[in-house]
Design an enzyme around this catalytic site. Sequence first.
Site, PDB file in Angstrom:
ATOM      1  N   ASP A  16      28.510  46.817  24.502  1.00 54.23           N
ATOM      2  CA  ASP A  16      29.843  47.368  24.270  1.00 54.23           C
ATOM      3  C   ASP A  16      30.253  47.208  22.810  1.00 54.23           C
ATOM      4  O   ASP A  16      30.782  48.142  22.186  1.00 54.23           O
ATOM      5  CB  ASP A  16      30.870  46.656  25.157  1.00 54.23           C
ATOM      6  CG  ASP A  16      30.733  47.005  26.624  1.00 54.23           C
ATOM      7  OD1 ASP A  16      29.706  47.612  26.996  1.00 54.23           O
ATOM      8  OD2 ASP A  16      31.639  46.669  27.399  1.00 54.23           O
ATOM      9  N   HIS A  63      28.696  40.434  35.555  1.00 50.47           N
ATOM     10  CA  HIS A  63      27.439  41.138  35.807  1.00 50.47           C
ATOM     11  C   HIS A  63      26.458  40.244  36.572  1.00 50.47           C
ATOM     12  O   HIS A  63      25.299  40.597  36.730  1.00 50.47           O
ATOM     13  CB  HIS A  63      26.778  41.585  34.496  1.00 50.47           C
ATOM     14  CG  HIS A  63      27.668  42.390  33.623  1.00 50.47           C
ATOM     15  ND1 HIS A  63      28.391  41.852  32.581  1.00 50.47           N
ATOM     16  CD2 HIS A  63      27.974  43.714  33.643  1.00 50.47           C
ATOM     17  CE1 HIS A  63      29.096  42.804  31.994  1.00 50.47           C
ATOM     18  NE2 HIS A  63      28.863  43.951  32.609  1.00 50.47           N
ATOM     19  N   LYS A  99      35.418  44.680  25.568  1.00 47.03           N
ATOM     20  CA  LYS A  99      35.000  43.414  26.173  1.00 47.03           C
ATOM     21  C   LYS A  99      33.790  42.881  25.411  1.00 47.03           C
ATOM     22  O   LYS A  99      32.942  43.644  24.972  1.00 47.03           O
ATOM     23  CB  LYS A  99      34.639  43.596  27.650  1.00 47.03           C
ATOM     24  CG  LYS A  99      35.778  44.113  28.502  1.00 47.03           C
ATOM     25  CD  LYS A  99      35.468  44.044  29.989  1.00 47.03           C
ATOM     26  CE  LYS A  99      34.209  44.764  30.394  1.00 47.03           C
ATOM     27  NZ  LYS A  99      34.209  46.204  30.036  1.00 47.03           N
ATOM     28  N   GLY A 114      30.633  49.350  31.422  1.00 47.30           N
ATOM     29  CA  GLY A 114      29.781  49.746  32.517  1.00 47.30           C
ATOM     30  C   GLY A 114      30.561  49.988  33.787  1.00 47.30           C
ATOM     31  O   GLY A 114      31.574  49.329  34.046  1.00 47.30           O
ATOM     32  N   SER A 115      30.117  50.946  34.591  1.00 50.61           N
ATOM     33  CA  SER A 115      30.724  51.144  35.903  1.00 50.61           C
ATOM     34  C   SER A 115      30.338  49.981  36.813  1.00 50.61           C
ATOM     35  O   SER A 115      29.425  49.212  36.526  1.00 50.61           O
ATOM     36  CB  SER A 115      30.257  52.463  36.501  1.00 50.61           C
ATOM     37  OG  SER A 115      30.684  53.550  35.713  1.00 50.61           O
ATOM     38  N   GLY A 116      31.055  49.861  37.928  1.00 32.15           N
ATOM     39  CA  GLY A 116      30.815  48.759  38.840  1.00 32.15           C
ATOM     40  C   GLY A 116      31.886  47.698  38.807  1.00 32.15           C
ATOM     41  O   GLY A 116      31.851  46.747  39.595  1.00 32.15           O
ATOM     42  N   HIS A 117      32.867  47.864  37.881  1.00 29.88           N
ATOM     43  CA  HIS A 117      33.955  46.889  37.759  1.00 29.88           C
ATOM     44  C   HIS A 117      35.296  47.483  38.193  1.00 29.88           C
ATOM     45  O   HIS A 117      36.348  46.939  37.868  1.00 29.88           O
ATOM     46  CB  HIS A 117      34.070  46.409  36.316  1.00 29.88           C
ATOM     47  CG  HIS A 117      32.809  45.845  35.752  1.00 29.88           C
ATOM     48  ND1 HIS A 117      32.132  44.799  36.344  1.00 29.88           N
ATOM     49  CD2 HIS A 117      32.073  46.198  34.655  1.00 29.88           C
ATOM     50  CE1 HIS A 117      31.043  44.521  35.630  1.00 29.88           C
ATOM     51  NE2 HIS A 117      30.979  45.367  34.610  1.00 29.88           N
TER      52      HIS A 117
END
Length: 330
Positions: free
Chosen positions: A109, A218, A104, A53-56
């Site tokens: 995922d 998250h 991960k 996911g984006s945001g990391h």
Amino acid sequence: MRMLINVAETVVPDALRGMAVAHPELTVDVENRVIVRRDAPVADKVGLVSGGGSGHEPLHGGFVGPGMLSAACPGEVFTSPVPDQMVRAAAAVDSGNGVLFVVKNYTGDVLNFDMAAELAEDEGIQVAKVLVNDDVAVTDSLFTAGRRGTGATLFVEKLAGAAADEGAPLERVEAIARQVNENSRSFGVALSACSTPAKGSPTFDLPAGQLELGIGIHGEPGRERRAMMTSREIADFAVDAVLDDLRPRNPVLVLVNGMGATPLLELYGFHAEVQRVLTERQVAVARVLVGNYVTSLDMAGCSVTLCQVDEELLRLWDAPVRTPALRWGV
């Protein structure tokens, strides 16, 4: 909502367009959401593909380049990429020597990378997979069965990426990635909640004056909440949690990682406390990395990751790397 965005629906493609302009050494497919090193596929080289996911950020797109990942697949914010992205990435980097998926340990995922591996193999691409599950804070979470994958992802991608760039075969690259994961442990702490673009407000309630020990990237719950602690106290708790599980006999790589909103001034001060605990516990330190590498949007907080290394892993760590977020020896 105070965010430097246009609208929530276009946050990821907007970021990819900006990345493409900033880093011409990468091929950024905005429509299909795949980031590839421009010289891929590299002859006689195992391809290394990861994503999430984006945001990391900078995980994972910021780690694409010589000495690290061959390609990365960004999903929506905090949402797994889809199998089609992973298959496109694998096809783009496969030179005939196979592709390693670095995954991960989050349910979405794992399921999507498993499906992508089957689809890629149907297209004649040999695929191996390594699961990263280094977080010692909790065994299960809202997003996982078993331990979560966090800061050790950077170590896996760097060390396996170096081996791949040296021409190691797929079986060896996979073995190194597994060795790194098995010898890595992490623990994270949140001082504030993060806010996703879609929600525009904190994703969980963390009252003023409290922190979450063992937070996930998250915002998943950790071990416990406590009244605000000093940097020294947090380092004692976090490093002890890692060492009680890892019990290293060899020197360690140290990652002191910011969660997105913690200034370097604070991270370096926290690193001093981490080093104090390691010295008190008689743990030798081989190399150190301090900064924001595996983040959670605008969360304030930090994580500590230790990776026990031998001479071979240390050599691979020191090997040249040239990516947007990690660069040395070149």
